[in-house]
Design an enzyme around this catalytic site. Structure first.
Site, PDB file in Angstrom:
ATOM      1  N   GLY A  59       0.649  -1.089  -0.283  1.00  0.00           N
ATOM      2  CA  GLY A  59       0.062  -0.311   0.077  1.00  0.00           C
ATOM      3  C   GLY A  59       0.973   1.221   0.058  1.00  0.00           C
ATOM      4  NE  ARG A  92      -2.157  -4.649  -1.094  1.00  0.00           N
ATOM      5  CZ  ARG A  92      -1.642  -3.817   0.210  1.00  0.00           C
ATOM      6  NH1 ARG A  92      -0.598  -5.026   0.747  1.00  0.00           N
ATOM      7  NH2 ARG A  92      -2.101  -3.018   0.804  1.00  0.00           N
ATOM      8  CG  ASP A 111       2.759  -9.316   4.506  1.00  0.00           C
ATOM      9  OD1 ASP A 111       3.701 -11.221   5.251  1.00  0.00           O
ATOM     10  OD2 ASP A 111       1.753  -9.674   4.281  1.00  0.00           O
ATOM     11  CE  LYS A 142       4.855  -0.207   2.324  1.00  0.00           C
ATOM     12  NZ  LYS A 142       3.372  -0.614   0.975  1.00  0.00           N
ATOM     13  CB  THR A 143       3.556  -0.252   6.204  1.00  0.00           C
ATOM     14  OG1 THR A 143       1.766  -0.459   6.969  1.00  0.00           O
ATOM     15  CG2 THR A 143       3.533  -0.861   7.884  1.00  0.00           C
TER      16      THR A 143
HETATM   17  P1  FBP Z   1       0.659  -1.798   3.334  1.00  0.00           P
HETATM   18  O1  FBP Z   1       0.343  -2.960   4.626  1.00  0.00           O
HETATM   19  O2  FBP Z   1       0.720  -3.131   2.502  1.00  0.00           O
HETATM   20  O3  FBP Z   1       1.169  -1.177   3.768  1.00  0.00           O
HETATM   21  O4  FBP Z   1      -1.187  -1.843   3.532  1.00  0.00           O
HETATM   22  C1  FBP Z   1      -2.144  -0.718   4.190  1.00  0.00           C
HETATM   23  C2  FBP Z   1      -3.037  -1.053   3.685  1.00  0.00           C
HETATM   24  O5  FBP Z   1      -2.986   1.143   3.695  1.00  0.00           O
HETATM   25  C3  FBP Z   1      -3.728  -1.374   4.940  1.00  0.00           C
HETATM   26  O6  FBP Z   1      -3.763  -0.260   5.844  1.00  0.00           O
HETATM   27  C4  FBP Z   1      -4.835  -1.670   4.356  1.00  0.00           C
HETATM   28  O7  FBP Z   1      -6.207  -2.245   5.114  1.00  0.00           O
HETATM   29  C5  FBP Z   1      -4.469  -1.675   3.159  1.00  0.00           C
HETATM   30  O8  FBP Z   1      -3.669  -1.268   2.952  1.00  0.00           O
HETATM   31  C6  FBP Z   1      -5.440  -1.914   1.802  1.00  0.00           C
HETATM   32  O9  FBP Z   1      -5.313  -2.391   1.060  1.00  0.00           O
HETATM   33  P2  FBP Z   1      -5.642  -2.017  -0.498  1.00  0.00           P
HETATM   34  O10 FBP Z   1      -4.378  -0.913  -0.808  1.00  0.00           O
HETATM   35  O11 FBP Z   1      -4.803  -2.497  -1.335  1.00  0.00           O
HETATM   36  O12 FBP Z   1      -7.015  -1.782  -0.882  1.00  0.00           O
END
Ligand code: FBP
Length: 554
Positions: free
Chosen positions: A81, A145, A176, A202-203
């Site tokens: 994300g 992803r 991950d 990152k997150t």
């Molecule tokens: P990451 O762990 O990859 O940084 O993503 C976090 C996130 O923003 C979560 O908070 C949320 O549940 C998810 O990604 C949403 O995923 P998508 O962008 O695929 O809708």
């Protein structure tokens, strides 16, 4: 695309670097600690990572740089994300590379880890980087992803590294993705692919942290963006005095975002999934927490308020957890029959008929939308896409029902009009705050220094983050140190441990000490918009979480 005045101004912003990194590569030496161990499952992890396990923690100190100075080719990947600051990681990496040797090349693999597997890359030159400095988003190269897991994907990644002559690949991602980076580093070493693999934390979720990673980047900007919106809503609620706002906040699993926003905004109720799980609370009990605040405030003539709900809540409610696990198994085992259903109604009916016992009863009791949302596709890592489940609406319906019962019993005489909100995507691509702009640039620069020193299987680490940037401590931590074994898809897999909210940690304790008062009184706090220019105490202040976990030294 026409640029806004702020975008133009942000191009001129020079991120602050830790002083150890600001003297140039030739003045950065690497101090190595002793052999390290993983947080758990040591024998198993030692066996799984024979080349990477046990490497020392690396710390950058002033000294004669032992770094490689020849021209390097480095690849960079954005994974998962979006999180504010990703472009600055790439800018820091680029500047380090070019400072090391003007002939070095930075390649951006497009669309996430899949770009490495399929060799889809673009050269990132100075003009491209300039276009993205201090801006939000991941659009410079895109993200994805894809999980590199099959032998074929590993072999294709190695082929790309060889064909491109990569000296290093930098993976910017969450737990991950950094687990993937560790596996790739091990594979490259085993297969004699001369390419370092470096991770960057990152997150926005804030759940990639530990002793060496004080915060993942993006958490600061995202929570400040949400806190601005929540504060604005609080002020609207206190002005209009007629709505209860139920606000779901992103954060797939951990409740760090909701907790940070609660500390910044002091809402009437903030749910913390980890506490719900620890107490084994049912949906009815969670509802009761909210109802208690609504009723107490109504008795004082305040039929308004704000409730914060972490996105991942339902996965922490024990009976939902069981239901979701059964749904996952069922969708894996009877996947073909499930997918053969012609529409949502068919799929919901199929699932309802396949479940048994309490899981079937719970599923049957849910509103139609939630039933449908619970069986949507999982992400490539097997996670339920919690951002697409309307927990806030489910809770509004539950609260309404309970208040009607109380009213019938004579225990509630207020009025309840609720509005649902979800803040998630609004915060992921904001212009990075000064903190994230500086932190990310330093992470990218450090990533380069690790690669230039030939280190592999490390995550870039910047510590002492509650101090001014000049005092930050830079280096790298072996990824295996953060790993343990967890059960995934029926087998034990090495993974970086997700950091959930700790109920004995300072941020939760600060919240728990104040919340009874917030539930009844109106103690709203209005953080306002992120400030990029102005006094450091306004513009550079880190999150409350960081300040509580790592208090500033006097
Ligand atoms: P990451 O762990 O990859 O940084 O993503 C976090 C996130 O923003 C979560 O908070 C949320 O549940 C998810 O990604 C949403 O995923 P998508 O962008 O695929 O809708």
């Amino acid at each position: 695309m026409e640029r806004s005045p702020l975008q133009e101004a942000r191009y001129e912003y020079a991120p602050k670097l830790p002083s150890v990194l600001s003297g140039g590569l030739a003045r950065i030496a690497v101090e190595r600690g002793g052999a390290t161990e993983s947080i758990a499952d040591r024998d198993a992890l030692r066996a799984l990572f024979p080349s990477c396990y046990g490497k020392p923690v690396a710390k950058f100190v002033p000294g004669a740089g032992a770094s490689k100075r020849g021209a390097m080719t480095v690849g960079v990947i954005l994974s998962g994300g979006q999180a504010p600051g990703g472009h600055n990681v790439i800018a820091g990496l680029f500047d380090g590379l070019k400072e090391g040797n003007a002939g070095s090349v930075l390649l951006g693999f497009k669309g996430g880890p899949g770009g490495l597997v399929d060799d889809k890359a673009v050269e990132l030159d100075a003009a491209t980087i300039a276009e993205y400095r201090n801006t939000g988003g991941f659009d410079m190269i895109g993200s994805g992803r894809t999980k590199i897991e099959t032998p074929e994907q590993f072999a294709k990644s190695a082929a790309t590294a060889r064909a491109r002559g990569l000296d290093a690949v930098v993976v910017i991602g969450g737990d991950d993705s950094n687990t993937n980076a560790a596996l790739l580093a091990e594979y490259f070493l085993r297969e004699n692919v001369p390419c370092s693999v470096i991770g960057v934390p990152k997150t926005i979720d804030g759940d990639l942290k530990n002793e060496y990673i004080e915060a993942s980047f993006g958490f600061d900007t995202a929570t400040k963006t949400y806190a601005e919106l929540i504060g604005n809503i609080e002020r609207d609620a206190a002005s209009a005095r007629k709505y209860w706002h139920f606000i779901k906040l992103m954060g797939r699993s951990a409740s760090h975002i909701a907790l940070e926003c609660a500390l910044q905004c002091r809402p009437n109720v903030a749910l913390v999934s980890e506490e719900v799980e620890a107490r084994g609370q049912t949906l009815a009990q969670v509802t009761e927490t909210i109802v208690a605040s609504v009723a107490a405030r109504a008795a004082r003539g305040m039929n308004f308020g704000v409730v914060l709900i972490p996105e991942g809540l339902i996965e922490f409610i024990p009976d939902f957890k069981v239901l979701i696990a059964e749904l996952n198994d069922m969708m894996a085992q009877k996947g073909d029959a499930f997918r053969a259903q012609k529409d949502d109604e068919g799929r919901v009916g199929f699932v309802a008929a396949s479940l048994a016992g309490p899981a079937a009863a719970l599923y049957g009791s849910l509103p139609a939308d939630i039933k449908r949302q619970l069986i949507m596709d999982r992400d490539p890592h097997g996670n339920v896409q919690v951002s697409r489940i309307d927990t806030e609406k489910l809770l509004i319906a539950m609260v309404e029902k309970r208040l009607a019962e109380l009213r019938a019993e004579g225990g509630y005489k207020g009025s309840f009009s609720a509005l649902a909100h979800f803040f998630g995507y609004e915060g992921r691509c904001a212009f990075p705050s000064n903190f994230d702009a500086d932190y990310c640039y330093a992470l990218g620069y450090s990533g380069f220094v690790l690669a230039a020193n030939g280190l592999s299987g490390y995550i870039s680490s910047i510590r002492n983050l509650s101090a001014p940037a000049s005092d930050w401590v830079a280096g790298g931590v072996p990824l295996t140190m953060m790993m343990n074994l967890e059960r995934r898809h029926g087998s034990d897999k090495p993974v970086i441990k997700k950091a959930l909210v700790e109920l004995d940690g300072a941020p939760f304790k600060a919240f728990a000490a104040a919340r009874a008062d917030w539930a009844v009184e109106t103690r709203f706090r209005f953080p306002g918009a992120i400030q990029y220019y102005g006094p450091a105490e306004v513009c550079d202040r880190p999150t409350e979480t960081l300040l509580l976990e790592h208090p500033r030294k006097a």
